[in-house]
Design an enzyme around this catalytic site. Structure first.
Site, PDB file in Angstrom:
ATOM      1  N   GLY A 125       5.766 -55.393 -39.466  1.00 44.78           N
ATOM      2  CA  GLY A 125       6.151 -53.917 -38.516  1.00 44.78           C
ATOM      3  C   GLY A 125       5.787 -54.283 -37.411  1.00 44.78           C
ATOM      4  O   GLY A 125       5.369 -55.399 -36.369  1.00 44.78           O
ATOM      5  N   GLY A 126       5.098 -53.104 -37.059  1.00 41.96           N
ATOM      6  CA  GLY A 126       5.259 -52.863 -35.446  1.00 41.96           C
ATOM      7  C   GLY A 126       3.175 -53.161 -35.611  1.00 41.96           C
ATOM      8  O   GLY A 126       2.905 -52.958 -34.571  1.00 41.96           O
ATOM      9  N   THR A 128       1.336 -50.887 -37.042  1.00 37.21           N
ATOM     10  CA  THR A 128       1.436 -48.778 -36.359  1.00 37.21           C
ATOM     11  C   THR A 128       0.718 -48.688 -37.560  1.00 37.21           C
ATOM     12  O   THR A 128       0.506 -46.960 -37.031  1.00 37.21           O
ATOM     13  CB  THR A 128       2.157 -48.419 -35.795  1.00 37.21           C
ATOM     14  OG1 THR A 128       3.403 -48.109 -36.509  1.00 37.21           O
ATOM     15  CG2 THR A 128       2.883 -49.088 -34.403  1.00 37.21           C
ATOM     16  N   SER A 129      -0.080 -48.676 -38.320  1.00 35.85           N
ATOM     17  CA  SER A 129       0.088 -47.875 -39.854  1.00 35.85           C
ATOM     18  C   SER A 129      -1.488 -47.403 -39.294  1.00 35.85           C
ATOM     19  O   SER A 129      -2.161 -47.872 -38.974  1.00 35.85           O
ATOM     20  CB  SER A 129       0.182 -48.911 -41.140  1.00 35.85           C
ATOM     21  OG  SER A 129      -0.540 -48.047 -42.027  1.00 35.85           O
ATOM     22  N   ARG A 205       8.966 -43.670 -45.225  1.00 36.37           N
ATOM     23  CA  ARG A 205       9.472 -42.521 -45.088  1.00 36.37           C
ATOM     24  C   ARG A 205       9.021 -42.047 -43.929  1.00 36.37           C
ATOM     25  O   ARG A 205       8.593 -40.709 -43.711  1.00 36.37           O
ATOM     26  CB  ARG A 205       8.986 -41.474 -46.403  1.00 36.37           C
ATOM     27  CG  ARG A 205       9.543 -42.401 -47.502  1.00 36.37           C
ATOM     28  CD  ARG A 205       9.429 -41.364 -48.536  1.00 36.37           C
ATOM     29  NE  ARG A 205      10.368 -41.419 -49.841  1.00 36.37           N
ATOM     30  CZ  ARG A 205      11.124 -41.059 -50.481  1.00 36.37           C
ATOM     31  NH1 ARG A 205      11.376 -39.816 -49.555  1.00 36.37           N
ATOM     32  NH2 ARG A 205      12.531 -40.983 -50.842  1.00 36.37           N
ATOM     33  N   SER A 206       9.710 -42.631 -43.162  1.00 30.12           N
ATOM     34  CA  SER A 206       8.562 -41.752 -41.614  1.00 30.12           C
ATOM     35  C   SER A 206       8.985 -40.853 -41.539  1.00 30.12           C
ATOM     36  O   SER A 206      11.002 -39.967 -41.317  1.00 30.12           O
ATOM     37  CB  SER A 206       8.733 -42.684 -40.296  1.00 30.12           C
ATOM     38  OG  SER A 206       9.131 -42.452 -38.962  1.00 30.12           O
ATOM     39  N   SER A 207       9.255 -39.970 -40.300  1.00 29.69           N
ATOM     40  CA  SER A 207       9.939 -38.933 -39.066  1.00 29.69           C
ATOM     41  C   SER A 207       9.914 -38.602 -37.675  1.00 29.69           C
ATOM     42  O   SER A 207       8.757 -39.335 -37.635  1.00 29.69           O
ATOM     43  CB  SER A 207       9.666 -37.032 -40.393  1.00 29.69           C
ATOM     44  OG  SER A 207       9.968 -36.863 -39.921  1.00 29.69           O
ATOM     45  N   ARG A 394      -6.527 -41.932 -27.722  1.00 30.40           N
ATOM     46  CA  ARG A 394      -8.098 -42.315 -28.205  1.00 30.40           C
ATOM     47  C   ARG A 394      -8.279 -43.334 -27.475  1.00 30.40           C
ATOM     48  O   ARG A 394      -9.615 -43.359 -27.881  1.00 30.40           O
ATOM     49  CB  ARG A 394      -7.314 -43.222 -29.908  1.00 30.40           C
ATOM     50  CG  ARG A 394      -7.950 -43.593 -30.712  1.00 30.40           C
ATOM     51  CD  ARG A 394      -7.783 -44.202 -31.880  1.00 30.40           C
ATOM     52  NE  ARG A 394      -7.279 -43.662 -32.588  1.00 30.40           N
ATOM     53  CZ  ARG A 394      -7.377 -43.972 -33.818  1.00 30.40           C
ATOM     54  NH1 ARG A 394      -6.533 -44.899 -34.217  1.00 30.40           N
ATOM     55  NH2 ARG A 394      -7.127 -43.002 -35.021  1.00 30.40           N
ATOM     56  N   TYR A 455      -0.425 -30.647 -38.690  1.00 30.09           N
ATOM     57  CA  TYR A 455      -0.198 -31.960 -38.051  1.00 30.09           C
ATOM     58  C   TYR A 455      -1.113 -31.468 -37.396  1.00 30.09           C
ATOM     59  O   TYR A 455      -1.480 -30.657 -36.811  1.00 30.09           O
ATOM     60  CB  TYR A 455       0.385 -32.471 -36.865  1.00 30.09           C
ATOM     61  CG  TYR A 455       0.439 -33.985 -36.503  1.00 30.09           C
ATOM     62  CD1 TYR A 455       0.695 -35.017 -36.711  1.00 30.09           C
ATOM     63  CD2 TYR A 455      -0.258 -33.910 -35.547  1.00 30.09           C
ATOM     64  CE1 TYR A 455       0.660 -36.135 -36.277  1.00 30.09           C
ATOM     65  CE2 TYR A 455      -0.597 -35.270 -34.768  1.00 30.09           C
ATOM     66  CZ  TYR A 455      -0.419 -36.347 -35.431  1.00 30.09           C
ATOM     67  OH  TYR A 455       0.019 -37.518 -34.630  1.00 30.09           O
TER      68      TYR A 455
END
Lengths: 573, 573
Positions: A125-126, A128-129, A205-207, A394, A455
């Site tokens: 996809g992007g 970005t994992s 299952r992103s949020s 980062r 987080y």
């Protein structure tokens, strides 16, 4: 498509080449005081990295590109191991080709060829994992990474049903631009929003940051179309059903194992009349947690609520405010009973003006009740402006000799404070054997009636080599991940499983549950050609990798001894 | 436990022996005008029915009871075929034994014996299934029905996490009594509330009348413990997770196939400060639908909203109001622009008083905007008092020579009005070949941003025999069920699949999806000993029943020709 047509992304980092996040001298000094300094590691050049790209196992074919730079640019995501691989130029494993299908039909052609030829397919996809979803695993079989970037259009917008149909490769900004032009929003804003895609959100299952109003992607994904080795499967957009298990829930979190999601139908909302964000400060972490829990359990309809602990609050203020601003804020808060243990609480209110006013009044009452001081919308605006910029930090830190990563989980309310303490303590002390230390801070980012997500960010000076830096990261990641699943919490609240979390999944779900899910997926992919080594890695029949191999940074998976230990724990229960 | 210790339930009908729902002379006259009359069918006595209970295939065992009346009382649910079986005394198939385990440990013992001896197990909650979930299918193997009625206690109440743990056999009133004693509520109020159980709600994906506030059972089920042939599986109460597919979603809707749910952990809410229900009248069905959609899509936080169409509104008023009341209401409404096409809208508002006031104001504005007239809380109170009494109407009508049943589905908003028209028309015209007719009416009972459930009631005069009455019902049920799944709607929004809806599931979900789910379940139950013939019936390898057999009322499944036709439709797509 050739690499030169790629967008403005750096080949070895996050986001947009032209964007960066600068740190103030104060911020830099603060970090130095916490964890000391280290000389930055040297970055490989693109040319050096390209030289390591091997010949493809595949012959030229209109179905895909063999371009070396494209293969390099689709070889890694954004986990810390991915970052170390990109910066060192030691990618190790590359896809043999990258495909850019423009339609479901082209995906079907690709899948037919893959089935016949035994190719492995990695849906992309992007990129970005942060847990190794799209990183290819070494294999004798050819690996084709399938970018969905060309399948990204709004295909239908149903105003009556409030359902929009998108090509699953659409990224956050393009999705919102297409919807907002018609007066609608999806309301899904993960921190990776600038690059991550709808299809990626669904299968992991992103949020989003405003899930309190709009729900997680599970609540937004209405249906769509997935291409499988058994043909196209249409997922109907039933508003609710008691006709057996909901198969959408197996697509959600399938991480590529069922097939390639090409079209996603999502539940949209009208653009709100008004939206604002604000910041309050609570006297301490426990009162911050208690206040947040009360707000949620009273069902106050905010669109966002997050609570930073004291160290995160202090760190944020050092990184983003000047000394005079910090002193002014500190005096103001102390006058109103909030001292050095202060915890920042960021809230969002989204809706029609009249309702917003009522909810804001109720929020202010609750904040006061828990000793909080509301500073209003000034800091909230600053937060909203910077809501997607954190990942750029980062690069800034890397250039100064620091590595930064995050860990996230979710657990029930009564476990939130104790588990946060355990996670932070594990990360803070984990580098002691190396004579180094990490700076660690936490916020609760997503809140539910029965619990919250935790987080945690940690940053530490790089070691004197890439290998050693990886080893230190691995030590932190493994011990803390183990601790999380041993303490009634999930290995991931919003990032998924991928390769990095796979060894911990059996501890969380149990072997029988994993096996039953696998039976379901294997029906669609009996030869396990779809994104192998992800999600279910720990159950693969392949022998565990040797310790020596795993201890080099090329592998992002925990070492074999940890894996064995986990399995022992599991089976001895 | 013997049958004499059973509760106050009639052996051949619904609810409590001491309760009934009388119809006014006006109501009776109204029904007669719609569909005519027929002489009632003679009911079998309990003694006659008991005489038909065959010898059990099982030998006496402390694990279960062989008592004939218990076997009879656990042989059928509350579908119309079940009702005809009970009233005629022709049950045909009985369980060989009924077990009343008192703990998870006793269920494990039972399952161990079942595995060794090859018994089939049917989990039994409140016996309220209207789609044949708990009706045993003829088999050479012994059948043990497992009543959860002794596992019904509140085991834990966590006020911090707002999670309560119950024995899964707890029924609605006992669950709420135990919670409300502590100031909490689950808020799950299906029409079957008086008898149905928490475990039953979970495994059939139930929805309560106030799901608008509290959510469907999918949203309330946090975790628990399920006993499987592979041992106990703990389902953790993670508030949210991206760690692969959520296995809870496979337990929800599993209809017994995974194992027996013994403990269910549910998300509870504090008792509201205030709750009230009210009634408004909309000028017509379309404006009722449009108003309801606007209320939901504006996210007005009501606890309940349902809209009856004109025929249901008229019927309700004939059944529950006197002529003078009807005339008075009619005059009042006409003065304010609502005429004979009026549609009743029932709303519920639940929460703290201040918020309730604000939401009520907003509701009244929207009602006015769509031409509705709010009559306030008087009729709402009456609705609330009678909210669980509708099922008693079946007995009253039966004694007058009428059969009554319901059909329900859910679909996207743009399909709500057209599909309602198709369903009603199919039911209204379905008895023409028999020279009879049905009275048909509908309401939308559960509303979502993207669609609504459609709940249609139909009543018709019984034929001159049980067999012929069953044949007429079967005709209506089959043709309308087929129509539902052929028109982008679910075969069930809230009742589940059981035996009666199983033939339509492949059309709704697709063969591949069904097979993949089955692979998952079969891992836990390779010999298909758990509730066989339910949920997945249409895919069984057993030959389809012959037409002659299916056309008698003993079978509640559609006849073989319909089944074949459905499969043809499926494969030709």
């Amino acid at each position: 498509m050739s690499a030169s047509q790629q967008d403005n992304r750096p080949w070895n980092g996050w986001g947009d080449k032209d964007k960066s996040l600068a740190l103030s001298a104060d911020g830099i000094a603060y970090i130095k005081r916490q964890v000391g300094t280290a000389p930055p590691l040297a970055n490989a050049t693109l040319e050096q990295a390209l030289a390591s790209v091997p010949e493809s196992k595949l012959a030229p074919n209109p179905l895909y590109s063999l371009d070396r730079e494209l293969r390099l640019r689709h070889a890694r995501g954004q986990s810390l191991p991915d970052w170390l691989a990109m910066k060192s130029g030691r990618f190790e494993v590359f896809p043999d080709a990258v495909a850019f299908p423009r339609s479901s039909e082209e995906i079907r052609q690709l899948m037919t060829a893959a089935k016949q030829q035994g190719w492995q397919l990695i849906p992309y996809g992007g990129g970005t994992s942060v847990v190794g979803h799209i990183t290819p695993c070494a294999s004798d079989k050819p690996i084709v990474t399938v970018s969905l970037s060309k399948i990204n259009r709004l295909l239908d917008l149903d105003r009556v049903d409030q359902i929009a149909t998108f090509g699953a490769g659409v990224n956050g900004p393009f999705l919102e631009a297409q919807l907002q032009a018609h007066g609608y929003t999806l309301g899904h804003f993960p921190q990776s929003f600038e690059l991550s895609t709808l299809g990626g959100w669904v299968v992991t299952r992103s949020s989003g940051q405003q899930s309190l109003k709009y729900g997680r992607i599970e609540n937004l994904f209405a249906g769509g179309q997935i291409e499988t080795f058994n043909g196209s499967v249409d997922i109907p957009t039933l508003p609710a059903s008691s006709a057996g298990p909901d198969w959408r829930q197996l697509v959600l979190g399938s991480e590529g194992h069922l097939g390639i999601l090409t079209e996603a139908k999502v539940k949209i909302s009208r653009l709100p009349e008004e939206e604002f964000f604000g910041v309050a400060f609570m006297p301490n972490w426990q009162q911050g947690i208690d206040c947040a829990r009360e707000i949620i359990q009273q069902r106050l309809p905010l669109s966002m609520l997050r609570v930073s602990n004291t160290v995160e609050t202090t760190t944020q203020l050092f990184l983003s405010a000047s000394e005079s601003q910090r002193q002014w804020l500190s005096r103001l808060l102390k006058l109103r009973g909030v001292g050095d243990d202060k915890c920042m609480l960021v809230y969002g209110i989204t809706g029609d003006k009249r309702a917003n006013r009522a909810h804001y009044r109720q929020l202010k009452r609750l904040l006061r009740q828990f000793g909080g001081v509301n500073t209003g919308q000034h800091l909230g605006k600053k937060w909203a402006q910077k809501r997607f910029t954190f990942p750029y930090l980062r690069e800034t830190l890397w250039q100064m000799g620091y590595a930064i990563d995050t860990l996230e989980t979710a657990t029930n309310w009564s476990n939130v404070a104790p588990l946060t303490e355990k996670i932070e303590s594990s990360l803070r002390s984990g580098l002691e054997p190396f004579g180094s230390k990490a700076h660690v801070f936490t916020h609760l980012s997503h809140l539910y009636g029965d619990g919250a997500s935790i987080y945690t960010t940690y940053l530490f000076p790089v070691a004197d080599s890439y290998d050693e830096t990886y080893r230190r990261w691995q030590r932190l990641k493994q011990s803390t991940s183990r601790l999380i699943v041993d303490n009634n919490a999930t290995i991931s609240h919003q990032h998924g499983v991928g390769a990095d979390h796979a060894p911990y999944l059996p501890r969380e779900k149990g072997e029988h549950v994993i096996t039953s899910l696998r039976h379901c997926f294997d029906y669609f992919d009996p030869e396990q050609q779809l994104n192998p080594g992800k999600l279910f890695k720990a159950l693969d029949n392949t022998p565990p990798s040797s310790t020596s191999e795993a201890n080099t940074h090329q592998s992002s998976s925990p070492d074999a001894s940890v894996q064995q230990e986990l399995q022992l724990t599991e089976s001895s229960q």
